[in-house]
Design a protein around this motif. Sequence first.
Motif, short mmCIF file in Angstrom:
data_model
loop_
_atom_site.label_atom_id
_atom_site.label_comp_id
_atom_site.label_asym_id
_atom_site.label_seq_id
_atom_site.Cartn_x
_atom_site.Cartn_y
_atom_site.Cartn_z
N ARG A 120 0.82 -1.20 0.00
CA ARG A 120 0.00 0.00 0.00
C ARG A 120 0.86 1.26 0.00
O ARG A 120 0.61 2.19 -0.77
CB ARG A 120 -0.93 -0.01 1.22
N GLY A 121 1.85 1.28 0.88
CA GLY A 121 2.72 2.45 0.95
C GLY A 121 3.49 2.68 -0.33
O GLY A 121 3.67 3.82 -0.77
N ALA A 122 3.97 1.60 -0.94
CA ALA A 122 4.74 1.71 -2.19
C ALA A 122 3.86 2.17 -3.34
O ALA A 122 4.27 2.99 -4.17
CB ALA A 122 5.39 0.38 -2.52
N LEU A 123 2.63 1.65 -3.40
CA LEU A 123 1.74 2.02 -4.51
C LEU A 123 1.29 3.47 -4.41
O LEU A 123 1.12 4.15 -5.43
CB LEU A 123 0.54 1.08 -4.55
N VAL A 124 1.09 3.96 -3.19
CA VAL A 124 0.75 5.36 -3.00
C VAL A 124 1.82 6.26 -3.62
O VAL A 124 1.52 7.24 -4.32
CB VAL A 124 0.56 5.69 -1.50
N ILE A 125 3.07 5.93 -3.40
CA ILE A 125 4.18 6.70 -3.97
C ILE A 125 4.25 6.50 -5.48
O ILE A 125 4.38 7.46 -6.25
CB ILE A 125 5.51 6.32 -3.31
N ALA A 126 4.15 5.26 -5.93
CA ALA A 126 4.29 4.95 -7.35
C ALA A 126 3.22 5.63 -8.20
O ALA A 126 3.50 6.12 -9.30
CB ALA A 126 4.26 3.44 -7.57
N ASP A 127 1.99 5.67 -7.72
CA ASP A 127 0.92 6.35 -8.46
C ASP A 127 1.28 7.82 -8.70
O ASP A 127 1.09 8.36 -9.80
CB ASP A 127 -0.39 6.28 -7.68
N GLN A 128 1.79 8.48 -7.67
CA GLN A 128 2.13 9.90 -7.79
C GLN A 128 3.31 10.11 -8.73
O GLN A 128 3.32 11.05 -9.53
CB GLN A 128 2.44 10.47 -6.42
N VAL A 129 4.30 9.23 -8.64
CA VAL A 129 5.45 9.35 -9.55
C VAL A 129 5.00 9.12 -10.98
O VAL A 129 5.42 9.84 -11.91
CB VAL A 129 6.55 8.35 -9.16
N ALA A 130 4.13 8.13 -11.20
CA ALA A 130 3.65 7.83 -12.55
C ALA A 130 2.89 9.01 -13.14
O ALA A 130 2.96 9.27 -14.35
CB ALA A 130 2.76 6.59 -12.52
#
Length: 275
Positions: A120-130
């Motif tokens: 969850r924590g990683a996907l929150v960051i990855a969505d924003q970077v994407a």
Amino acid sequence: MESGVLRRVRRGWYIADERWQRLSPEHRYLVRVYAVGLPLPASTTVSHQSAAVLSGLDLLAIPADVHLRPATQHGGRGPRSGIVHHRSPVRLSDARTIQGVRVTGPEDLVRDTAATLTHRGALVIADQVAAQGLDTDALRSWIAENPGRPGVRRLARVLDRLDPASESAGETLTRVLLHEWAVPLPISQYWITTAIGDHRVDFAWPDRRLVLEFDGRGKYFDYRPTAEALYEERRREKALVNAGWRVIRIGWPDVTGRSDALRRLLLTALAAAAA
């Protein structure tokens, strides 16, 4: 007038204690990152969650430590408490400079946090970077070239669930829950025409005329809507209902503490809409 009492952030770095007391937890962490990152040699970058915070991204929690990626291959906690050094695999992107601090590039940031945070924590960051621009082909190539390496499977899972259309950490968390519940996945950021204009909703199941909206877009759960925002949301929701849509509104407690209740509500709504 400040008292003149200083608080030591780290060796050689001090801040007025009264000013420190007025800072939010996020800004206190930023002060610590700058105190560590500004004196670093060019070969060392601020990485992981620390790089995410410096990049202005939302996280589910403020990190306890400052994370660094040195040029050498050693890893582990540094000689000073609160600093963690990470081993350096091949860089996937060039480092950037933010306010004088060298930070890892976007592809490295996504790879690093996928390996060290919860999904969850990683996907929150990855969505924003994407949303800002991410070379997913480079990441998938690295996955193919490093089978069995720690974190590879977790990174692949993040990429499979990536959605650059997500506009908040809460929306990302909602989408994670929908994946876990194996329900039909909605369309993100869907436009609906109503009598008062076109409105974009967070999630929609067009075939079932069902909308799911997440309320709360501030960092670290501190969002509070204004009276004007509440009025506009009610007006918008009424227009959607009049156009034949059912609207379910959720917030942070629903995705962090009452997810079972949300699951039952959503499954019931989807089943009723399909009948």
